[in-house]
Design a protein around this motif. Sequence first.
Motif, PDB file in Angstrom:
ATOM      1  N   HIS A  77      12.424  -4.261  19.121  1.00 11.95           N
ATOM      2  CA  HIS A  77      13.610  -3.899  18.336  1.00 11.95           C
ATOM      3  C   HIS A  77      13.288  -2.886  17.248  1.00 11.95           C
ATOM      4  N   THR A  78      12.026  -2.755  16.878  1.00  6.93           N
ATOM      5  CA  THR A  78      11.666  -1.814  15.816  1.00  6.93           C
ATOM      6  C   THR A  78      11.651  -0.374  16.300  1.00  6.93           C
ATOM      7  N   LEU A  79      11.917  -0.159  17.607  1.00  5.85           N
ATOM      8  CA  LEU A  79      11.957   1.201  18.130  1.00  5.85           C
ATOM      9  C   LEU A  79      13.196   1.965  17.683  1.00  5.85           C
ATOM     10  N   ALA A  80      14.205   1.274  17.214  1.00  5.74           N
ATOM     11  CA  ALA A  80      15.442   1.948  16.828  1.00  5.74           C
ATOM     12  C   ALA A  80      15.162   3.039  15.798  1.00  5.74           C
ATOM     13  N   PHE A  81      15.734   4.218  16.039  1.00  4.90           N
ATOM     14  CA  PHE A  81      15.538   5.355  15.135  1.00  4.90           C
ATOM     15  C   PHE A  81      16.881   5.657  14.491  1.00  4.90           C
ATOM     16  N   PRO A  82      16.980   5.608  13.150  1.00  6.54           N
ATOM     17  CA  PRO A  82      18.274   5.822  12.506  1.00  6.54           C
ATOM     18  C   PRO A  82      18.773   7.247  12.717  1.00  6.54           C
ATOM     19  N   ASP A  83      20.075   7.424  12.721  1.00 10.23           N
ATOM     20  CA  ASP A  83      20.659   8.752  12.857  1.00 10.23           C
ATOM     21  C   ASP A  83      21.843   8.848  11.901  1.00 10.23           C
ATOM     22  N   GLN A  94      12.350   5.681   8.913  1.00 11.19           N
ATOM     23  CA  GLN A  94      11.573   5.266  10.070  1.00 11.19           C
ATOM     24  C   GLN A  94      10.098   5.092   9.722  1.00 11.19           C
ATOM     25  N   ILE A  95       9.545   6.017   8.949  1.00  9.01           N
ATOM     26  CA  ILE A  95       8.133   5.899   8.557  1.00  9.01           C
ATOM     27  C   ILE A  95       7.929   4.679   7.653  1.00  9.01           C
ATOM     28  N   GLN A  96       8.855   4.433   6.746  1.00  7.92           N
ATOM     29  CA  GLN A  96       8.741   3.253   5.887  1.00  7.92           C
ATOM     30  C   GLN A  96       8.826   1.971   6.701  1.00  7.92           C
ATOM     31  N   ALA A  97       9.708   1.939   7.707  1.00  3.82           N
ATOM     32  CA  ALA A  97       9.805   0.758   8.565  1.00  3.82           C
ATOM     33  C   ALA A  97       8.502   0.546   9.339  1.00  3.82           C
ATOM     34  N   PHE A  98       7.908   1.644   9.800  1.00  3.94           N
ATOM     35  CA  PHE A  98       6.632   1.568  10.514  1.00  3.94           C
ATOM     36  C   PHE A  98       5.528   1.062   9.591  1.00  3.94           C
ATOM     37  N   VAL A  99       5.494   1.591   8.374  1.00  4.83           N
ATOM     38  CA  VAL A  99       4.507   1.144   7.393  1.00  4.83           C
ATOM     39  C   VAL A  99       4.667  -0.344   7.109  1.00  4.83           C
ATOM     40  N   ARG A 103       1.815  -3.051   7.837  1.00  5.79           N
ATOM     41  CA  ARG A 103       1.169  -3.598   6.640  1.00  5.79           C
ATOM     42  C   ARG A 103       1.527  -5.051   6.375  1.00  5.79           C
ATOM     43  N   ASP A 104       2.762  -5.434   6.669  1.00  4.11           N
ATOM     44  CA  ASP A 104       3.271  -6.712   6.159  1.00  4.11           C
ATOM     45  C   ASP A 104       3.523  -7.773   7.217  1.00  4.11           C
ATOM     46  N   THR A 105       3.293  -7.483   8.481  1.00  5.33           N
ATOM     47  CA  THR A 105       3.616  -8.457   9.522  1.00  5.33           C
ATOM     48  C   THR A 105       2.401  -8.756  10.393  1.00  5.33           C
ATOM     49  N   ARG A 106       2.444  -9.903  11.043  1.00  4.39           N
ATOM     50  CA  ARG A 106       1.379 -10.251  11.983  1.00  4.39           C
ATOM     51  C   ARG A 106       1.327  -9.258  13.132  1.00  4.39           C
ATOM     52  N   ILE A 176      -8.569   3.490   9.409  1.00  2.00           N
ATOM     53  CA  ILE A 176      -9.653   3.824   8.487  1.00  2.00           C
ATOM     54  C   ILE A 176      -9.108   3.614   7.072  1.00  2.00           C
ATOM     55  N   PRO A 177      -9.115   2.381   6.596  1.00  4.50           N
ATOM     56  CA  PRO A 177      -8.388   2.017   5.373  1.00  4.50           C
ATOM     57  C   PRO A 177      -9.070   2.435   4.072  1.00  4.50           C
ATOM     58  N   ASP A 178      -9.391   3.740   3.963  1.00  4.42           N
ATOM     59  CA  ASP A 178      -9.927   4.220   2.685  1.00  4.42           C
ATOM     60  C   ASP A 178      -8.863   4.135   1.590  1.00  4.42           C
ATOM     61  N   LEU A 179      -7.617   4.372   1.992  1.00 12.21           N
ATOM     62  CA  LEU A 179      -6.479   4.307   1.079  1.00 12.21           C
ATOM     63  C   LEU A 179      -5.396   3.447   1.715  1.00 12.21           C
ATOM     64  N   PRO A 180      -4.557   2.804   0.919  1.00 15.10           N
ATOM     65  CA  PRO A 180      -3.586   1.855   1.471  1.00 15.10           C
ATOM     66  C   PRO A 180      -2.350   2.524   2.061  1.00 15.10           C
ATOM     67  N   LEU A 181      -1.730   1.822   2.983  1.00 11.74           N
ATOM     68  CA  LEU A 181      -0.415   2.209   3.486  1.00 11.74           C
ATOM     69  C   LEU A 181       0.627   1.701   2.488  1.00 11.74           C
ATOM     70  N   THR A 182       1.371   2.603   1.885  1.00 15.42           N
ATOM     71  CA  THR A 182       2.367   2.211   0.893  1.00 15.42           C
ATOM     72  C   THR A 182       3.684   2.929   1.157  1.00 15.42           C
ATOM     73  N   ASP A 183       4.751   2.427   0.547  1.00 10.84           N
ATOM     74  CA  ASP A 183       6.047   3.097   0.646  1.00 10.84           C
ATOM     75  C   ASP A 183       5.973   4.488   0.028  1.00 10.84           C
ATOM     76  N   GLU A 184       5.228   4.611  -1.062  1.00  8.03           N
ATOM     77  CA  GLU A 184       5.096   5.904  -1.730  1.00  8.03           C
ATOM     78  C   GLU A 184       4.403   6.919  -0.811  1.00  8.03           C
ATOM     79  N   PHE A 185       3.417   6.447  -0.069  1.00  2.50           N
ATOM     80  CA  PHE A 185       2.725   7.316   0.891  1.00  2.50           C
ATOM     81  C   PHE A 185       3.701   7.777   1.967  1.00  2.50           C
ATOM     82  N   ALA A 186       4.505   6.856   2.482  1.00  2.00           N
ATOM     83  CA  ALA A 186       5.483   7.202   3.514  1.00  2.00           C
ATOM     84  C   ALA A 186       6.452   8.267   3.004  1.00  2.00           C
TER      85      ALA A 186
END
Length: 200
Positions: A77-83, A94-99, A103-106, A176-186
């Motif tokens: 279901h996460t494949l949905a792309f907003p338009d 979409q990038i924030q949803a991917f992040v 980052r936050d789910t199993r 390669i987690p040198d830096l974190p995945l964040t909303d700000e990065f997205a």
Amino acid sequence: MTQPPQPVRRGRGRRPAEQVRSEVLRAAGELLLEEGMGGFTVEKVAALAGASRVTLHKWWPSKGALALDGYFSVVGHTLAFPDTGDIASDLTAQIQAFVHLMRDTRAGRVVPELIGQAQTDPELAAAYRERYSAPRRALAVEALERAKQRGQLRADVDSEVIIDQLWGACYHRLLIPDLPLTDEFAQAIVANLMTGIRDA
């Protein structure tokens, strides 16, 4: 505390093939998210789904391919792309949803394991491309091409390269987690890219 996957309780009579397949996929997805690839086996999935190992081996050529299909069944279901008509907003969402997924789910924590397994499992590698990465890429390409037609992006930009720049940056931080995945990065990677590809 998360409860471990429970075996499917079978009633009397033979189950239709589609029902068996659905229950196998559900069991595979739950087991993968609960135990990761380290604890994932065809035998465990067969026991949870109340199906035979012969049936599972007939439908899936490898443990990895079964794991991926199970994974896809719980995150498809996460494949949905907003338009919304605004490509910058849609890409950011979409990038924030991917992040968030990574980052936050199993489900996100299993992705590095699947990618790692795919390096030595050609069936899993093929399944990953065909069932997961290719459909996501196709949706993003369609969104970018619509944005070109609306005059929001330069006509000469390569949609495939844009996708690699955005999602590739996220995978880099995931693997390669040198830096974190964040909303700000997205937000930043979309904003930086849009500076170069927006139609003036």
